[in-house]
Design a protein around this motif. Structure first.
Motif, PDB file in Angstrom:
ATOM      1  N   GLU A   1       0.846  -1.184   0.000  1.00 57.08           N
ATOM      2  CA  GLU A   1       0.000   0.000   0.000  1.00 57.08           C
ATOM      3  C   GLU A   1       0.883   1.235   0.000  1.00 57.08           C
ATOM      4  OE1 GLU A   1      -2.092  -0.869   3.561  1.00 57.08           O
ATOM      5  OE2 GLU A   1      -0.353  -0.558   4.841  1.00 57.08           O
ATOM      6  N   VAL A   2       0.258   2.394  -0.204  1.00 59.53           N
ATOM      7  CA  VAL A   2       0.966   3.666  -0.149  1.00 59.53           C
ATOM      8  C   VAL A   2       0.695   4.313   1.207  1.00 59.53           C
ATOM      9  CG1 VAL A   2       1.108   6.000  -1.100  1.00 59.53           C
ATOM     10  CG2 VAL A   2       0.940   4.026  -2.632  1.00 59.53           C
ATOM     11  N   SER A   3       1.763   4.577   1.938  1.00 55.26           N
ATOM     12  CA  SER A   3       1.655   5.321   3.193  1.00 55.26           C
ATOM     13  C   SER A   3       1.726   6.807   2.846  1.00 55.26           C
ATOM     14  CB  SER A   3       2.788   4.934   4.145  1.00 55.26           C
ATOM     15  OG  SER A   3       2.698   5.656   5.351  1.00 55.26           O
ATOM     16  N   VAL A   4       0.649   7.535   3.154  1.00 51.67           N
ATOM     17  CA  VAL A   4       0.496   8.917   2.703  1.00 51.67           C
ATOM     18  C   VAL A   4       1.218   9.878   3.649  1.00 51.67           C
ATOM     19  CG1 VAL A   4      -1.165  10.756   2.219  1.00 51.67           C
ATOM     20  CG2 VAL A   4      -1.729   8.374   1.657  1.00 51.67           C
ATOM     21  N   SER A   5       2.078  10.725   3.079  1.00 48.60           N
ATOM     22  CA  SER A   5       2.706  11.783   3.877  1.00 48.60           C
ATOM     23  C   SER A   5       2.063  13.142   3.604  1.00 48.60           C
ATOM     24  CB  SER A   5       4.208  11.846   3.599  1.00 48.60           C
ATOM     25  OG  SER A   5       4.458  12.093   2.231  1.00 48.60           O
ATOM     26  N   LYS A   6       1.474  13.290   2.404  1.00 51.71           N
ATOM     27  CA  LYS A   6       0.815  14.539   2.023  1.00 51.71           C
ATOM     28  C   LYS A   6      -0.271  14.227   1.012  1.00 51.71           C
ATOM     29  CE  LYS A   6       1.801  18.824  -0.532  1.00 51.71           C
ATOM     30  NZ  LYS A   6       2.833  19.563  -1.314  1.00 51.71           N
ATOM     31  N   LEU A   7      -1.419  14.902   1.119  1.00 53.20           N
ATOM     32  CA  LEU A   7      -2.459  14.731   0.102  1.00 53.20           C
ATOM     33  C   LEU A   7      -3.202  16.028  -0.098  1.00 53.20           C
ATOM     34  CD1 LEU A   7      -5.537  12.673   1.352  1.00 53.20           C
ATOM     35  CD2 LEU A   7      -3.940  13.760   2.901  1.00 53.20           C
ATOM     36  N   GLU A   8      -3.693  16.196  -1.325  1.00 54.60           N
ATOM     37  CA  GLU A   8      -4.455  17.395  -1.686  1.00 54.60           C
ATOM     38  C   GLU A   8      -5.698  16.982  -2.448  1.00 54.60           C
ATOM     39  OE1 GLU A   8      -1.988  20.028  -3.903  1.00 54.60           O
ATOM     40  OE2 GLU A   8      -0.655  20.481  -2.213  1.00 54.60           O
ATOM     41  N   CYS A   9      -6.782  17.684  -2.198  1.00 52.53           N
ATOM     42  CA  CYS A   9      -8.024  17.487  -2.949  1.00 52.53           C
ATOM     43  C   CYS A   9      -8.016  18.425  -4.120  1.00 52.53           C
ATOM     44  CB  CYS A   9      -9.207  17.731  -2.030  1.00 52.53           C
ATOM     45  SG  CYS A   9     -10.804  17.547  -2.855  1.00 52.53           S
ATOM     46  N   CYS A  10      -8.308  17.918  -5.321  1.00 47.97           N
ATOM     47  CA  CYS A  10      -8.228  18.732  -6.538  1.00 47.97           C
ATOM     48  C   CYS A  10      -9.604  19.197  -7.017  1.00 47.97           C
ATOM     49  CB  CYS A  10      -7.534  17.942  -7.647  1.00 47.97           C
ATOM     50  SG  CYS A  10      -5.881  17.394  -7.209  1.00 47.97           S
ATOM     51  N   GLN A  11     -10.639  19.047  -6.186  1.00 50.99           N
ATOM     52  CA  GLN A  11     -11.980  19.469  -6.583  1.00 50.99           C
ATOM     53  C   GLN A  11     -12.583  20.382  -5.530  1.00 50.99           C
ATOM     54  OE1 GLN A  11     -13.128  15.382  -8.952  1.00 50.99           O
ATOM     55  NE2 GLN A  11     -14.402  15.979  -7.263  1.00 50.99           N
TER      56      GLN A  11
END
Length: 208
Positions: free
Chosen positions: A198-208
């Motif tokens: 799996e991908v362990s998330v360090s940063k995420l952004e919503c594009c909508q």
């Protein structure tokens, strides 16, 4: 178009090869093989990540165990049929590879960027110690109408933020690929140890 699509799924991993090559499949006469790469974490633990490598990229008849490489590519998925069920199988599809004599910067051994869409309602929960976790399944488009389905896990504030995403939301994720062992119950008396990726998330952004 294909170049743009390739940019939405980028992975770089640096580690030590710890297995032989095993044949996976062939496409138009080109053979693809799986090999395991041990990628160190800062915690001194390691993730063992499967690489999908073309026989035209590396000599798959050689034993490279113990060699350090840097591999660039994409995190891809496919469904493997097991009886009446499908099992999601993940690996890093390697586009470029180079051998390294030595490597010391372990902050850059494992990096991934994904630009895709939430394709399943996020699962938000708290551990017994109160740590927030959200499980996401992200669909990342590929050329020719295909998609990769990538499980991602977010923590803390990112988990709380991700818990509000709806199916179809476009998001961008930065993080690392990790392996995790778990026990699969096959029957009342039989269990099997498996490895999830799996991908362990360090940063995420919503594009909508």
């Amino acid at each position: 178009m294909s170049e743009k699509v390739m940019e939405n799924n980028r992975v770089t991993v640096i580690g030590t090869i710890v297995s032989d090559f095993t044949f996976s499949h062939a496409v138009f006469g080109e053979g693809f093989y799986l090999v395991d790469l041990s990628v160190s974490r800062l915690s001194e633990q390691a993730d063992v990540i499967p690489l999908m490598v073309s026989e035209r990229l590396m000599d798959v008849t050689r034993d490279y165990r113990g060699c350090t490489i840097e591999a660039d590519g994409q995190f891809r998925s496919y469904n493997r049929h097991e009886g009446v069920k499908n099992r999601l199988v993940l690996s890093v599809f390697v586009r470029e590879v180079q051998f390294l004599e030595e490597f010391t910067d372990y902050t850059k051994t494992n990096q991934i960027f994904l630009d895709g869409y939430i394709c399943k309602e996020p699962i938000y929960r708290k551990t017994p110690l109160g740590r927030e976790i959200a499980d996401l399944l992200v669909a990342v488009n590929r050329p020719y109408g295909k998609s990769d389905y990538i499980p991602c896990i977010a923590w803390g504030r990112n988990a709380r933020f991700a818990s509000g995403f709806s199916v179809g939301t476009r998001i961008q994720i930065w993080g690392r690929v990790q392996s995790r062992e778990y026990t699969k119950k096959l029957s009342e008396t039989e269990c099997e140890k498996r490895t999830a990726y799996e991908v362990s998330v360090s940063k995420l952004e919503c594009c909508q």
